[in-house]
Scaffold this motif. Structure first.
Motif, PDB file in Angstrom:
ATOM      1  N   HIS A  14       0.828  -1.289  -0.071  1.00 59.00           N
ATOM      2  CA  HIS A  14       0.160   0.086  -0.032  1.00 59.00           C
ATOM      3  C   HIS A  14       0.952   1.211   0.058  1.00 59.00           C
ATOM      4  N   SER A  15       1.426   1.448  -1.237  1.00 59.09           N
ATOM      5  CA  SER A  15       2.276   2.817  -1.405  1.00 59.09           C
ATOM      6  C   SER A  15       1.752   4.182  -0.985  1.00 59.09           C
ATOM      7  N   ASP A  16       0.441   4.138  -1.194  1.00 60.17           N
ATOM      8  CA  ASP A  16      -0.144   5.424  -0.427  1.00 60.17           C
ATOM      9  C   ASP A  16      -0.142   5.635   0.938  1.00 60.17           C
ATOM     10  N   LEU A  17      -0.492   4.380   1.613  1.00 60.97           N
ATOM     11  CA  LEU A  17      -0.371   4.535   2.969  1.00 60.97           C
ATOM     12  C   LEU A  17       0.985   4.753   3.508  1.00 60.97           C
ATOM     13  N   ILE A  18       2.022   4.004   2.935  1.00 61.65           N
ATOM     14  CA  ILE A  18       3.425   4.066   3.307  1.00 61.65           C
ATOM     15  C   ILE A  18       3.736   5.451   3.287  1.00 61.65           C
ATOM     16  N   GLU A  19       3.658   6.124   1.988  1.00 62.06           N
ATOM     17  CA  GLU A  19       4.005   7.651   1.988  1.00 62.06           C
ATOM     18  C   GLU A  19       3.088   8.486   2.938  1.00 62.06           C
ATOM     19  N   LYS A  20       1.997   8.418   3.247  1.00 63.20           N
ATOM     20  CA  LYS A  20       1.299   9.271   4.013  1.00 63.20           C
ATOM     21  C   LYS A  20       1.772   8.806   5.636  1.00 63.20           C
ATOM     22  N   TYR A  21       1.940   7.535   6.055  1.00 60.48           N
ATOM     23  CA  TYR A  21       1.998   7.409   7.437  1.00 60.48           C
ATOM     24  C   TYR A  21       3.146   6.947   7.954  1.00 60.48           C
ATOM     25  N   GLU A  22       3.913   5.980   7.146  1.00 62.67           N
ATOM     26  CA  GLU A  22       5.130   5.255   7.639  1.00 62.67           C
ATOM     27  C   GLU A  22       6.340   6.190   7.738  1.00 62.67           C
ATOM     28  N   ASN A  23       7.112   5.994   8.769  1.00 59.01           N
ATOM     29  CA  ASN A  23       8.375   6.674   8.682  1.00 59.01           C
ATOM     30  C   ASN A  23       9.415   5.522   7.727  1.00 59.01           C
ATOM     31  N   PRO A  24      10.553   6.169   6.940  1.00 57.97           N
ATOM     32  CA  PRO A  24      11.059   5.460   6.246  1.00 57.97           C
ATOM     33  C   PRO A  24      11.833   4.137   6.920  1.00 57.97           C
ATOM     34  N   ILE A  25      11.935   2.952   6.502  1.00 52.69           N
ATOM     35  CA  ILE A  25      12.717   1.860   7.120  1.00 52.69           C
ATOM     36  C   ILE A  25      13.492   1.292   5.997  1.00 52.69           C
ATOM     37  N   ILE A  83      -4.628 -16.861   6.355  1.00 54.07           N
ATOM     38  CA  ILE A  83      -4.392 -15.714   7.504  1.00 54.07           C
ATOM     39  C   ILE A  83      -3.347 -14.680   6.826  1.00 54.07           C
ATOM     40  N   SER A  84      -3.576 -13.703   7.368  1.00 52.49           N
ATOM     41  CA  SER A  84      -2.737 -12.538   6.854  1.00 52.49           C
ATOM     42  C   SER A  84      -1.866 -12.081   8.174  1.00 52.49           C
ATOM     43  N   CYS A  85      -0.663 -11.565   7.756  1.00 46.10           N
ATOM     44  CA  CYS A  85       0.242 -10.750   8.863  1.00 46.10           C
ATOM     45  C   CYS A  85      -0.494  -9.422   9.226  1.00 46.10           C
ATOM     46  N   ASN A  86      -0.210  -8.777  10.172  1.00 49.10           N
ATOM     47  CA  ASN A  86      -0.911  -7.723  10.511  1.00 49.10           C
ATOM     48  C   ASN A  86       0.062  -6.167  10.266  1.00 49.10           C
ATOM     49  N   ASP A  87       0.623  -6.268   9.100  1.00 47.97           N
ATOM     50  CA  ASP A  87       1.267  -5.236   8.618  1.00 47.97           C
ATOM     51  C   ASP A  87       0.400  -4.520   7.870  1.00 47.97           C
ATOM     52  N   GLY A  88      -0.036  -3.469   8.365  1.00 46.19           N
ATOM     53  CA  GLY A  88      -1.067  -2.755   7.409  1.00 46.19           C
ATOM     54  C   GLY A  88      -0.498  -2.117   6.165  1.00 46.19           C
ATOM     55  N   PHE A  89       0.922  -1.825   6.098  1.00 48.21           N
ATOM     56  CA  PHE A  89       1.555  -1.262   5.016  1.00 48.21           C
ATOM     57  C   PHE A  89       1.835  -2.304   3.712  1.00 48.21           C
ATOM     58  N   ARG A  90       2.296  -3.531   4.280  1.00 46.97           N
ATOM     59  CA  ARG A  90       2.416  -4.576   3.160  1.00 46.97           C
ATOM     60  C   ARG A  90       2.106  -5.950   3.865  1.00 46.97           C
ATOM     61  N   PRO A  91       0.596  -6.193   3.906  1.00 43.23           N
ATOM     62  CA  PRO A  91       0.317  -7.430   4.435  1.00 43.23           C
ATOM     63  C   PRO A  91       0.843  -8.438   3.293  1.00 43.23           C
ATOM     64  N   VAL A  92       0.917  -9.893   4.126  1.00 45.12           N
ATOM     65  CA  VAL A  92       1.362 -10.955   3.377  1.00 45.12           C
ATOM     66  C   VAL A  92       0.034 -11.868   3.681  1.00 45.12           C
ATOM     67  N   SER A  93      -0.578 -12.647   2.988  1.00 42.22           N
ATOM     68  CA  SER A  93      -1.421 -13.563   2.954  1.00 42.22           C
ATOM     69  C   SER A  93      -0.756 -15.155   2.991  1.00 42.22           C
ATOM     70  N   PHE A  94      -1.216 -15.909   4.004  1.00 42.93           N
ATOM     71  CA  PHE A  94      -0.650 -17.053   3.989  1.00 42.93           C
ATOM     72  C   PHE A  94      -1.594 -18.258   3.813  1.00 42.93           C
ATOM     73  N   TYR A  95      -1.502 -19.440   3.048  1.00 43.46           N
ATOM     74  CA  TYR A  95      -2.296 -20.581   3.266  1.00 43.46           C
ATOM     75  C   TYR A  95      -1.579 -21.457   4.255  1.00 43.46           C
ATOM     76  N   ILE A  96      -2.444 -22.144   5.072  1.00 49.23           N
ATOM     77  CA  ILE A  96      -1.953 -22.895   6.290  1.00 49.23           C
ATOM     78  C   ILE A  96      -2.682 -24.074   6.042  1.00 49.23           C
ATOM     79  N   GLU A  97      -1.848 -25.246   5.946  1.00 45.33           N
ATOM     80  CA  GLU A  97      -2.609 -26.516   5.723  1.00 45.33           C
ATOM     81  C   GLU A  97      -2.076 -27.537   6.266  1.00 45.33           C
ATOM     82  N   THR A  98      -2.912 -28.726   6.793  1.00 41.96           N
ATOM     83  CA  THR A  98      -2.305 -29.916   7.461  1.00 41.96           C
ATOM     84  C   THR A  98      -1.465 -30.470   6.317  1.00 41.96           C
ATOM     85  N   VAL A  99      -0.511 -30.989   6.569  1.00 43.58           N
ATOM     86  CA  VAL A  99       0.199 -32.019   5.713  1.00 43.58           C
ATOM     87  C   VAL A  99      -0.588 -33.386   5.621  1.00 43.58           C
ATOM     88  N   LYS A 100      -1.139 -33.720   4.404  1.00 40.65           N
ATOM     89  CA  LYS A 100      -1.793 -35.104   4.585  1.00 40.65           C
ATOM     90  C   LYS A 100      -0.729 -36.190   4.315  1.00 40.65           C
TER      91      LYS A 100
END
Length: 101
Positions: A14-25, A83-100
């Motif tokens: 979310h570049s727009d949110l990063i530009e507006k709210y995030e300190n550079p990292i 499930i997604s991580c809670n980074d509001g600027f660059r969230p990552v979605s994970f598919y979690i599954e039981t290994v059959k």
């Protein structure tokens, strides 16, 4: 305990949110779409993001312990979760599954 496969499905920036709210990292997420991790004994896999682990761990632990069908039919595969991580600027979605076996 069952092994759990964690797949990085999607990263969003979310570049727009990063530009507006995030300190550079200097460093952000190293995970890439398609990365796969295996959790054994509900332990965090090597190379997995510690911050994201806090979000996915409850589902990894539950699935590894035999739980299924979260939220009454939310997922097509009852032994999985998205499930997604809670980074509001660059969230990552994970598919979690039981290994059959």
């Amino acid at each position: 305990m069952k092994d759990i496969k964690i797949t990085v499905m999607k990263k969003v920036l979310h570049s727009d949110l990063i530009e507006k709210y995030e300190n550079p990292i200097l460093h952000s997420c190293d995970l890439r779409t398609g990365d796969i991790f295996i959790s054994k004994g509900a332990q965090m896999p090597n190379g997995f993001c510690e911050s994201a682990w806090q979000n996915v761990y409850p589902f990894v632990f539950a699935l590894s312990s035999g739980a299924k069908d979260f939220y009454d039919g939310w997922m097509k595969d009852k032994e999985s979760a998205m499930i997604s991580c809670n980074d509001g600027f660059r969230p990552v979605s994970f598919y979690i599954e039981t290994v059959k076996e």
